[in-house]
Every structure is written in structure tokens, then in C-alpha cells.
Design an enzyme around this catalytic site. Sequence first.
Site, PDB file in Angstrom:
ATOM      1  N   LEU A   1       2.210  -9.646   2.281  1.00  0.00           N
ATOM      2  CA  LEU A   1       3.045  -9.010   3.419  1.00  0.00           C
ATOM      3  C   LEU A   1       2.090  -8.939   4.766  1.00  0.00           C
ATOM      4  O   LEU A   1       0.726  -8.606   4.572  1.00  0.00           O
ATOM      5  CB  LEU A   1       3.420  -7.716   3.103  1.00  0.00           C
ATOM      6  CG  LEU A   1       4.449  -7.561   1.883  1.00  0.00           C
ATOM      7  CD1 LEU A   1       4.897  -6.128   1.520  1.00  0.00           C
ATOM      8  CD2 LEU A   1       5.603  -8.443   2.654  1.00  0.00           C
TER       9      LEU A   1
ATOM     10  N   LYS B   1     -10.847  -6.937  -3.206  1.00  0.00           N
ATOM     11  CA  LYS B   1     -10.724  -5.740  -2.385  1.00  0.00           C
ATOM     12  C   LYS B   1     -11.947  -5.279  -2.320  1.00  0.00           C
ATOM     13  O   LYS B   1     -12.262  -4.066  -1.614  1.00  0.00           O
ATOM     14  CB  LYS B   1      -9.904  -4.607  -3.021  1.00  0.00           C
ATOM     15  CG  LYS B   1      -8.233  -5.018  -2.746  1.00  0.00           C
ATOM     16  CD  LYS B   1      -7.499  -3.951  -3.325  1.00  0.00           C
ATOM     17  CE  LYS B   1      -6.704  -4.032  -4.716  1.00  0.00           C
ATOM     18  NZ  LYS B   1      -6.143  -4.996  -5.090  1.00  0.00           N
TER      19      LYS B   1
ATOM     20  N   LYS C   1      -6.292   0.480  -1.503  1.00  0.00           N
ATOM     21  CA  LYS C   1      -5.590  -0.118  -0.794  1.00  0.00           C
ATOM     22  C   LYS C   1      -5.440   0.957   0.771  1.00  0.00           C
ATOM     23  O   LYS C   1      -5.557   0.318   1.546  1.00  0.00           O
ATOM     24  CB  LYS C   1      -4.340  -0.361  -1.087  1.00  0.00           C
ATOM     25  CG  LYS C   1      -4.288  -1.572  -2.173  1.00  0.00           C
ATOM     26  CD  LYS C   1      -2.903  -1.761  -2.904  1.00  0.00           C
ATOM     27  CE  LYS C   1      -2.998  -3.050  -3.543  1.00  0.00           C
ATOM     28  NZ  LYS C   1      -1.927  -3.113  -4.521  1.00  0.00           N
TER      29      LYS C   1
HETATM   30 MG    MG Z   1      -1.138  -7.893   2.900  1.00  0.00          MG
END
Ligand code: MG
Length: 805
Positions: free
Chosen positions: A597, A563, A667
Site C-alpha cells: 500500500l 523493518k 510499524k
Molecule cells: Mg506500504
Amino acid sequence: MKIIKFGGKSLSNGTGINAVISIIQNKINNNEKFVVIVSARGNATDELENILELAKQGKEYKTQWQEFKSYQISPAPAIDFSKEFQLLEKIFEGVQLLEEVSLKIKDLVLAQGELLAAKMISKLLNDKGIKAKNIDSRKIIVTDEQYGNAVVLEEESKKRCQTFIDELEENTLAILTGFIANNEQGSTTTLGRNGSNYSAALFANFLNAEELQNYTHVDGIYTANPDLVEEARIIDQISFQEANELASFGASILHAKTIIPLIEKNIPLRILNTFNSESKGTLICRNGQKKGVKSISVKSGVSLINLEGKGLLGKIGVDARIFNTLGRENINIGVISQGSSERGIGFVVNSKDDDRAVKSLRKEFSNDFSNKDVSNITTINDVSVVSIVGQNLQGFSKPYQSLVKNNIEILLINNNISGNNISLLIDNQQVHKAINIIHSQIFGVAKNINIAIFGKGTVGGSLIEQILKSQEQILRRKETRLNIFAVAGSKNLLLQKEGIGNNWKSEFKNAKQTKDSIKEVIAFAEQHHLENLIAIDNTASSEFIKSYPLLIENGFDLVSSNKIANTVGFDFYKSLRKELKTHNKQYLYETNVGAGLPLIDTIKLLHDSGENITRIKGVFSGSLSYIFNAFSESEESFSSIVKQAMEKGFTEPDPREDLCGNDVARKLLILARELDLENELDEVQIRNLIPENLRGGQVDNFLQRIEELDHPFELLKEAQEKDHVLRYVGDLHGDLQQSKGELDVSLVSVPKNSALGQLSGSNSIFEIYTESYGENPIVIQGAGAGAAVTARGVFGDLLRIAEKR
Ligand code: MG
Ligand code: ASP
């Protein structure tokens, strides 16, 4: 009748000449009617040329001469070559004495190679009881006097050919010499190097042959040079025109002149392999295959010359002056390109001529230089012309895009007017890679995706296993070969050009140590001409991301579960996007939020399609999801729930990394930036769940005192309204049309029957509010953490990039 021609390599001692004899025998047994044309055996022409050169320099040539003789008589030592050998010896002695040789004498010398070959073949056939006669085609083919490259006088030659046929005894196989002829004065001439193909075509024409079979040492004409392109395959059929294009672009099978006599009489030419009776070869005929056959050939050793200047616009006669100048210098021009603005003209010459070309042009344009009409004449050396025969421009867009995506610099592109040939000028360094890319695009063979995986922890390891497991299926279904050519850990680096296999773990253990795996991976890809490169970052390293730009510049697309690159300063974020755009590269990181996802992809799609996203809210962290879902349901203390989560592997080894809220904040920031918001990480309002006095110190110490959390969380739980539960949520809101949004990470109490309230297990949930969807958000929910689902998500990104390549 057929014409059967055997080349020098086919006639070489051993396998070659034995195969030739049995090919001829078989044809006779099959009652085929044919005549045979032969080249000089082995490298005879080169060797004779070499001996002559030694003699001319007054040097010793006896060793080479002895070797020549013993090679030539070897298949039938009893043969009488005294006439040819004595002639050659006399000439060599004379030349050595005078230290001089004329082209006329040279032709006479070279001609002996073919004469010896014809004699040898008919002797070997006679020994087998076959009636064969060697025929000196100097008695048939008449030429002008250009020694070394004589022009055939067709009418006269044709007449003499008829006489020879009439005089040939019945049931006798004629073995004719290729390459050699006589001029009208009766002196020996030759038709140019590799000229026996041309002789064969002439005989085919004169004798109205039904087919010319050319026995060579290759299986036929390939779609590309098989030494350079592994997937290259034989072309069954090709038209004369296409074969001609190939001949002029370095496919050395054919002498350009060869096909003309064949076209005139519509005589098919079949390329066959003496050494491989299995191969059906390539048939060259009038129509070729209906579909239009394509073949890629490369001509290296050329240079691009560029003449530039503002004053060239609208000026008449510039091109003529260029061509005249080079014409006077006897310099041949290949591909030419000129823009309609006429600001410059580029063209290709053989590299050996480039200096002379530039010099003569500078002289010719010296006035134009001084009045600044011409500003520059430059050369780019070491380039190659890649030409795709049978390819029109319309169908070339995919290969073209693929070249660009692979950082192949196309210096010049040109399509010929008949629309069946595209030529590209490419740096020698990139040619190998380029033709593989073009070949796989044009022929629809599987494309190779070359993958370098950095980080082989739980996610990296699962990813490798997943790829290896589905490799075969993907190859079959998508014609895409996923080739993991590099796996880099923190110390070791495993490099395998052909891709790692199931035993990669043990190989990795023994792999070499490296200090700079990134540089080594880049160098390896370059050295092995690997195309369609993708680098995968499964590290959590803030160092590694600094090399993203380097990877991008070197042709890699990026996929990352790390990230960091998206959450460091906005400057880096922006410059990385710019870099990607400049190099036409992709960077996918679906797993940065919500693991596998399809969240980022959905948000991107909505945003790019103009849908106004007004708010994104949800439970972003699998570990905190578990903790609060369980805590809300059960009577147990907060600390014991945290410990359970730890035991199940839902948290980081130090649970404070989850409880502090930073991961959720990252996030949230990533999603905000997807909406073009320019927020920074320190602008996120984070509710840190750890009391200040427990934030520092060792993890053990924290765990000993973790019960201190119980009381405050119990109070929070009790203070809620009826049928409410606690959730730790990320919330992006505010006016998202501005340059910055509001980002909050907080602990909230929500109705039990709301979407957030119904969440269970360690699932994540994301609510995306948009203008058109109004009060009903788009909800994406599911397992939002774990190595396997994350690896699956990375795999998805990988395939998405592969598809576009
Ligand atoms: Mg994802
Ligand atoms: N023997 C001649 C050469 O080597 C002609 C030929 O092989 O076609 O050029």
C-alpha cells in the site's frame, strides 16, 4: 575523381589484400575514376624500424629480415623486389657495422615499406589484366628537411602533382605511395607515423577530388570505443571540426593534420571497412549531421598536476611562468582549469612527462615556495581525459548527475569555448563505468539497473519472478534494463554479470557458498564496472542492516522490506540518513508498513509539502485484522479463530509474534519517524494480547493451552456497547510538532459502522489526520500483508529509484 586510400592492415596478407583487389576491381567495373594511395603492408613500418634498431645495436637481425621479406613477397612470389631488398640489406649491414643511424637513413628505410606495397598492388592488378602503375610519390610531394616528420611544401608539390597527372597514360590506374616524400635536395623524407592518410588528403586537395575514401579495418567512427561500450554505434556523419576534436582525443583513425587539406577544398572523407563490405562507414564532411553528432573518446596515460597557493590571487604572470617552464621542457599541456579565485591551477600532461613537469615547476617556483605564495605542487597519476565531442554544457546535466549518483569522481571538468566539447578528468579505475553511463545518457539507449537481491525467501523469490516476468516490457516502455546480477541466500551466492534468467533457481542451488555475500557482491560489481547499483534487503536480519552503510559507500541505493533498520535505535536511524545524504543515495522501504500500500510515500509527501499530520491511526497488522474481524462477527471462540488464521497462513508460525503486538509497534514507530519524531521502540505502549504466563516456552506448549485465551476475550467482547466491534489498532497521537509523539498499540472497541469497524478479511487500514483535512482523515485501505503484494511493493520502490538514475 576519387582518392582511395588503403591502410596497412587492409593490405595485409590473406583476406585483407584479396579484399582490396576486389574492391578496386569493382570500382573499375563501375567506371569510377580514382587513384589509389597505399600504406606499407601489414606491420612493415614497425618491422623495418625494429630491424634497423637491432642493426644499430650491433645485434643479429637476420631472422626478422627473412620474415619481413617472405611476408612482403608472399602474395606474388615472382615479383621483383631485388632493388628495394638490396638497398635495405646494404643499409642494415652498414648500420650494424657503424652502430649508428641518422634520421635521414631511417626515413629511407621506412619508405621502402610503401614502395613495396605500391609495387605489389599494381603487380596483382596487372596479373588480373588491369592496367595499373605504381608511382613513387617522392617524385611528387616535396618537403622541408625535418626527417621523420617533414613539413610539406604545398605549392611545389601541387605543381608536380599536376605534371604527374598530365603524364599518366590514359586508362591507367595510379597506385601511389603514401607517407613518403622528398626534400628539395632529393633525399627521402616521411610525413610522420600514420602519415599516408595525410598524403591521401594532400592528393585529394591537389587533384580536386570529389571524395576521399579511407579503407581501414574498422566500420567507421563510433559513438564510443566498442570494446568498452557494448551499445556503441557507428556515426553516419560527422563534421570536420568534430572529427578533429576526436583525433586529438585518442580516436586514432585520423592524423590531426589530415583533415586540413580536405576542409580547404570541402572534400568529404569517408571511413570504410575493407573487411566488411556491408558497413556504410562514417562520412566526415563540412556540416556533418545537423543535429550535432556526439562521440565519447578516452585518452588515458595522463596525469593531473595541481599548483596551489594563497599567494596566487591577483598575481600577474603565474600562468605564463607555468606555461613557459613546461614549454622549455617540451612538455605538452592538455586540459587546463583555473578557478576565478586563482587559488590553484590544474592541468593535464602526459604521464611520461609528469615527473619532469613537477621538478621544473618546483624549480621555477622555488622562491614562491619559500615566501609561501605557492604551497603545493601535486600530481594525480593514472587518470584519463574523457571527452564528449559535440556536447554542450547545457545538455550535460543529466549525464553529469548520473555520474555523481554512481560515485564517479570527476577530478576536473572543462568545456571548450565553442561549446561543443566537454572534457572530464576521471580516475582510470572508473573510466570504463563512466563512459558507459555517459553513453547511455547521451544516446538514450537503455540504462542498466544492476540489482543485488539479498534474501530469497517468499518475498525475495516472488520479487525475482515478478522482475523476470516484466523485464522485457520495462525495457521497451521505460528503456530500462533490470539486471539481477546477484542473488544471495543465507549460504549461497549466485553472481551473473549479464543477469540471471528463468533457470535461476537451479543455478542458485549450484551457486557457490559464501561467508560474506555482501563483500563479494560489492567486489563483483566493482570488478565488472557495474553501474546504477541497487541492493534489496528481503531478509529479516538484524545483522544485515549493519552493512547498509558499507553498501551505500560503495554506490548502492537500498530497497528493503526488512523493518529492522528503521526500528533499532534512533542514533542508527539518523546516521544512516546522514550516510545516504553524503553519498547521494536513496533508501526506500514502502513495504515496511502496509506491504504494497502506498502509505509511506503518501505520508512523506504530505509531510514534506508542509501539511501538518496530527494523527495516524489504523489496523496495521493483516493477521490481527483477520483475527478480530472474524472474532467480532462469529460465535466461535477466540482460540479457534487464531487457529484458522494460522491454517490460512495469515500468522507467523508462532502466532504469539503477532499477538504480542511488537510488529504493530515497529510499524507505528516507522511512521512516527517519517514525521521526524525521535521516538524509540521501548516508548511504544503495547497491549500484549498474551497472558503473562503463556509468553515463554515452546510454541507447542502455547498452542496446547491456547484455550485459556477464550474466556478473557469473550468477556471483552460482551462488555462492549451495542453495535461495536473489537479492533487491534496502532495510534500515533499527541503534539506531533514536538520531538516525540505518543505511540499506543491497543485493543479498542469501535462503532461497527466506522471506517475501522467496517474492515474485513485480512485488510489493513490507515487513517491519516491532517490539519487541512480536519475531521476527515485520508484513508488508505487494502491488502496489507502477503508475499506477492509485498514483493510488488518492493518492485515499486526499485522502479522509483531506477527512474531517478
Ligand atoms: Mg506500504
Ligand atoms: N606506414 C606508415 C606507418 O605505419 C604510414 C601509414 O601507415 O599511414 O606509420
